[in-house]
Structures are given as C-alpha cells and as structure tokens.
Motif scaffolding. Sequence first.
Motif, PDB file in Angstrom:
ATOM      1  N   VAL A  36     101.213  76.158  14.063  1.00 22.11           N
ATOM      2  CA  VAL A  36     101.976  75.496  13.001  1.00 22.11           C
ATOM      3  C   VAL A  36     101.855  73.982  13.134  1.00 22.11           C
ATOM      4  N   GLN A  37     102.041  73.474  14.353  1.00 27.76           N
ATOM      5  CA  GLN A  37     101.948  72.023  14.573  1.00 27.76           C
ATOM      6  C   GLN A  37     100.556  71.497  14.244  1.00 27.76           C
ATOM      7  N   MET A  38      99.547  72.218  14.680  1.00 30.48           N
ATOM      8  CA  MET A  38      98.171  71.758  14.492  1.00 30.48           C
ATOM      9  C   MET A  38      97.744  71.819  13.031  1.00 30.48           C
ATOM     10  N   SER A  39      98.362  72.698  12.264  1.00 30.62           N
ATOM     11  CA  SER A  39      98.029  72.771  10.842  1.00 30.62           C
ATOM     12  C   SER A  39      98.574  71.572  10.076  1.00 30.62           C
ATOM     13  N   GLN A  40      99.496  70.850  10.700  1.00 32.68           N
ATOM     14  CA  GLN A  40     100.111  69.693  10.048  1.00 32.68           C
ATOM     15  C   GLN A  40      99.586  68.369  10.600  1.00 32.68           C
ATOM     16  N   ASP A  41      98.556  68.440  11.424  1.00 28.15           N
ATOM     17  CA  ASP A  41      98.079  67.253  12.123  1.00 28.15           C
ATOM     18  C   ASP A  41      96.556  67.207  12.069  1.00 28.15           C
ATOM     19  N   THR A  42      96.001  66.028  12.243  1.00 28.52           N
ATOM     20  CA  THR A  42      94.564  65.911  12.470  1.00 28.52           C
ATOM     21  C   THR A  42      94.300  66.261  13.928  1.00 28.52           C
ATOM     22  N   ILE A  43      93.318  67.108  14.169  1.00 25.01           N
ATOM     23  CA  ILE A  43      93.141  67.643  15.520  1.00 25.01           C
ATOM     24  C   ILE A  43      91.713  67.425  16.020  1.00 25.01           C
ATOM     25  N   TYR A  44      91.585  67.419  17.340  1.00 21.17           N
ATOM     26  CA  TYR A  44      90.268  67.296  17.955  1.00 21.17           C
ATOM     27  C   TYR A  44      89.520  68.630  17.872  1.00 21.17           C
ATOM     28  N   LYS A  90      82.213  67.346   6.713  1.00 22.92           N
ATOM     29  CA  LYS A  90      82.812  68.246   5.727  1.00 22.92           C
ATOM     30  C   LYS A  90      84.227  68.657   6.111  1.00 22.92           C
ATOM     31  N   TYR A  91      84.531  68.603   7.405  1.00 17.63           N
ATOM     32  CA  TYR A  91      85.822  69.097   7.878  1.00 17.63           C
ATOM     33  C   TYR A  91      86.782  67.925   8.044  1.00 17.63           C
ATOM     34  N   LYS A  92      87.624  67.732   7.030  1.00 20.90           N
ATOM     35  CA  LYS A  92      88.454  66.529   6.959  1.00 20.90           C
ATOM     36  C   LYS A  92      89.574  66.510   7.986  1.00 20.90           C
ATOM     37  N   GLY A  93      90.013  67.674   8.435  1.00 24.76           N
ATOM     38  CA  GLY A  93      91.153  67.715   9.340  1.00 24.76           C
ATOM     39  C   GLY A  93      90.792  67.748  10.809  1.00 24.76           C
ATOM     40  N   ILE A  94      89.498  67.649  11.116  1.00 17.75           N
ATOM     41  CA  ILE A  94      89.052  67.753  12.502  1.00 17.75           C
ATOM     42  C   ILE A  94      88.318  66.482  12.911  1.00 17.75           C
ATOM     43  N   VAL A  95      88.690  65.952  14.061  1.00 15.92           N
ATOM     44  CA  VAL A  95      87.999  64.794  14.635  1.00 15.92           C
ATOM     45  C   VAL A  95      86.972  65.317  15.634  1.00 15.92           C
ATOM     46  N   PHE A  96      85.712  65.056  15.381  1.00 14.11           N
ATOM     47  CA  PHE A  96      84.653  65.555  16.254  1.00 14.11           C
ATOM     48  C   PHE A  96      84.392  64.557  17.383  1.00 14.11           C
ATOM     49  N   THR A  97      84.216  65.104  18.562  1.00 12.68           N
ATOM     50  CA  THR A  97      84.042  64.294  19.764  1.00 12.68           C
ATOM     51  C   THR A  97      82.842  64.808  20.550  1.00 12.68           C
ATOM     52  N   ASP A  98      82.547  64.103  21.635  1.00 12.48           N
ATOM     53  CA  ASP A  98      81.508  64.583  22.549  1.00 12.48           C
ATOM     54  C   ASP A  98      82.129  65.161  23.822  1.00 12.48           C
ATOM     55  N   LYS A  99      83.415  65.500  23.745  1.00 11.39           N
ATOM     56  CA  LYS A  99      84.083  66.094  24.901  1.00 11.39           C
ATOM     57  C   LYS A  99      83.491  67.468  25.194  1.00 11.39           C
ATOM     58  N   PRO A 100      83.324  67.807  26.463  1.00 11.29           N
ATOM     59  CA  PRO A 100      82.790  69.139  26.791  1.00 11.29           C
ATOM     60  C   PRO A 100      83.794  70.229  26.439  1.00 11.29           C
TER      61      PRO A 100
END
Length: 202
Positions: A36-44, A90-100
């Motif tokens: 629920v929380q993650m659906s309301q936030d921008t997430i990694y 294309k995925y507006k709610g996800i922040v893409f990183t180079d984290k393993p």
Amino acid sequence: MTQPYMGALKQVERLMQDSLGVYSQNSMNQLHDLCVQMSQDTIYDVDYLKLMELYGRKYRKEKNEDALRYVVMRMQQVTLARKNPKSAAKYKGIVFTDKPLDSFTKAFLQEFPLLLHTYEERYKVRILQMATFVFVILLIPLVLLFHLSFLIIWLLLLLLFGIFVYYTFKYGYESIVKDQIQDLIQSVDPTLKKLDQMQMSQ
C-alpha cells in the motif's frame, strides 16, 4: 523524494522464512501494508523487485499459478528495463538504479529464466507461420490476376512480407504481453493490482 523500502522488505522476508507451512498472518499483513505504501510513492527498482519476489513466493505457496506468472513477467520486464534506458523511461513510478539485486531476488528470478523469452519465441513462430501461409496463398493468384512476371510478384510480396514481420515483431509482441499481463493481474491481491496501476503505467 524516493524512500528506500529494502529494510522493511527484508524484515518481511525474515518473517516469511521463519514460518512453517503457510506464511504467518503477521508477515502477510506487513507485506500488504508495504505494498500500500509503495503504491503511493516513487520507488527504487530494487525495492519493487524485492516486493514482487515476496509476492511471488506467497503465490507459489498458495499454488496461484496465474498470479505467480504475472509476478515473474513483471519482474523480468523491470530487470530488462534496468539495462535499457529507453524501456526504463516508460515506468514513471520507478527510479532505476545500478544497485545490485538482492541475492534472494536473483535466485528467485533464476528459477524462471525463460518466461518472457518463451512468449516472444512462440509469438514470432506464429507470426512467421501466418505470414508465410499468406505469402504462398497470394503468390499464384496475383501472378494470374495482374499478368506480371512471377519474379516481380515474388519480390513485391517478399517486400510486404518483410515489412509486415518487422512491424509485427516490433509492436505486436509488446501488445500481446500487455494483454497477457492484464489477464493474469485479475488473480493477484487488490493492493498489488493497485501498485501495478500506479507504478507500472507506461
């Protein structure tokens, strides 16, 4: 500001690992609340994949095959997008990183290495079969109808065949996968369905 959820997700993971048989209600409640929380936030991206992994383990335990297939397909899409900036955009709610990726997430994905690839290969085979059938069926009638040489008609049809296959491969496959996901998503928890609508919209 993007909030890291990995610590809370790992806590749920530990609760699930400590459960014998079915997962504890406490672990499922915490998983639900995090979703629920993650659906309301921008997430990694790594947090999204971890959340989906936990839901995947839940659905596998419940023998909910459609929901599990949905989870794996979404995870594979995001994993591929991590390597492709154009897809990631294309995925507006996800922040893409180079984290393993988390080691358990990697292990989970490795259990289903070819799901999207299998869909793609089956789709391509069907398209090639259909296009070849139409090509053969049209070749002789067009030669007789337009009174052109067999070679000219063959070359024209070959050109049309190539154009059709190119655009169908490029755009049709994404549409097929999208439709498949929309069918499978009906089997998942409402909270996960909401997260998909908020974070995975393209």
